[in-house]
Design a protein around this motif. Structure first.
Motif: not given
Ligand code: FAQ
Length: 311
Positions: A176, A183, A178-179, A240, A172-173
């Motif tokens: 984009d 999600q 990976q985030r 998330l 999540a950090r």
């Protein structure tokens, strides 16, 4: 003497003490426990497959070592649980046979696919999170061997849940991409995780009897709510979203409002029509067949030791 035994059973259960394998128990209590414990054991073993799928593709040595340890723990949980079931007079071979022939179930959740690496995180966070909420009360269940197996299992599940949280926290950090991957995994695993707790109380066939015998300590809906309350707060820390527009804290009740999962889907998945049911059972059957020579050799060795001792 029958009445005395039954009265003793009621007294032990009533006093929150443990029924042990040597004790008399109603036949329906024994059968119900075999059903639940076997289903639980099968879930642990089948549950190795979705994450096992990512062992050879873990993104770093550290992540691989962690995942390997987790999947091995699941094998261990299966073994403690099969051993607990055996104290009720069934054999492990019989239980395997019932799993492979579809006469015993395993958790619906393991019939969903693991499409990306982030799914490993979502399983740890949500599936192990749900497992902990369900299993901590089972440490106080009235059947001694099951309750004791649960204590160690719950300790290990806590580590599993933490690794999933940590994996998702890192993604999540990250970039984009990976985030978005994190999600997407949460979006796909949320409702199947809610469904793990079983049908709503009004449609739960075993709850009333299992609660009276103190096998279950909380109802399916009570545990589902507990899980939502815990997870909604953790999602905020993760950054998330849980995929539920209706999710929100309800001040008066102190609980989170949420949308129920699709119980029609749960019933379809339980009855064999989920995305991966066939694949999971085929894989298990192959692994069982591939292990036949190990079982045969162990049995032959044990027989030889016995004749040596006798001679
Ligand atoms: N999936 O009358 P109820 C893990 C069946 S965690 C499949 O409410 P009950 C850790 C139920 O068997 C997962 N079947 O039943 C891990 C019954 O059918 P039956 C395993 C389900 O027993 C994490 C019928 O529906 N945990 O493995 C499901 O009172 C990551 C009517 O339901 C346990 O097994 C379902 N989700 O309550 C491993 C915990 N829900 O048997 C690897 C122990 C319901 O009459 C990776 N079990 N059914 O043919 C329990 O607490 C209970 O058995 C419940 C169901 C709560 C699952």
């Amino acid at each position: 003497a029958g009445d005395e035994l039954a009265a003793y059973f009621d007294e032990v259960v009533g006093a929150d003490q443990k029924i042990e394998p040597r004790d008399w128990m109603p036949e329906a209590y024994r059968k119900g426990l075999v059903r639940q414990i076997a289903q639980h054991a099968h879930s642990e073993i089948i549950g190795m497959q979705p994450e096992g799928n990512w062992l050879s593709r873990a993104p770093s040595l550290a992540r691989k070592a962690i995942l390997l340890a987790k999947v091995q723990d699941e094998a261990g949980h299966g073994l403690y649980l099969y051993a607990a079931a055996e104290t009720l007079g069934v054999s492990r071979a019989e239980l395997f046979d019932k799993l492979l022939s579809g006469r015993q179930k395993y958790s619906s959740i393991f019939n969903y696919p693991t499409l990306t690496w982030a799914d490993v995180g979502a399983i740890g966070w949500l599936v192990d999170g749900a497992a902990i909420v369900n299993q901590v009360p089972l440490c106080r269940c009235s059947y001694g061997p099951y309750a004791r197996a649960m204590i160690r299992i719950c300790k290990e599940e806590s580590f599993h849940q933490r690794q999933g949280f940590d994996l998702l926290y890192t993604l999540a950090r990250g970039t984009d991409e990976q985030r978005a991957m994190a999600q997407d995994a949460v979006d796909r695993w949320w409702y199947p995780s809610l469904a793990m707790f079983g049908p709503p109380d009004a449609e739960s066939t075993h709850s009333t009897q299992s609660m009276a015998w103190k096998i279950k300590r909380f109802s399916n809906d009570e545990l589902r709510q507990k899980f939502v309350d815990m997870t909604a707060q953790q999602a905020e820390v993760l950054g998330l979203n849980l995929p539920d527009e209706a999710l929100g804290y309800d001040q008066p009740s102190g609980h989170w409002r949420y949308t129920q999962p699709d119980f029609g889907e749960l019933m379809r998945v339980i009855s064999g029509d989920g995305p991966c049911n066939r694949q999971r059972i085929e894989h298990r059957r192959r692994a069982h067949d591939d292990g036949a020579w190990v079982r045969d050799s162990a049995a032959a060795y044990a027989a030889k030791q016995r004749t040596r001792k006798a001679a």
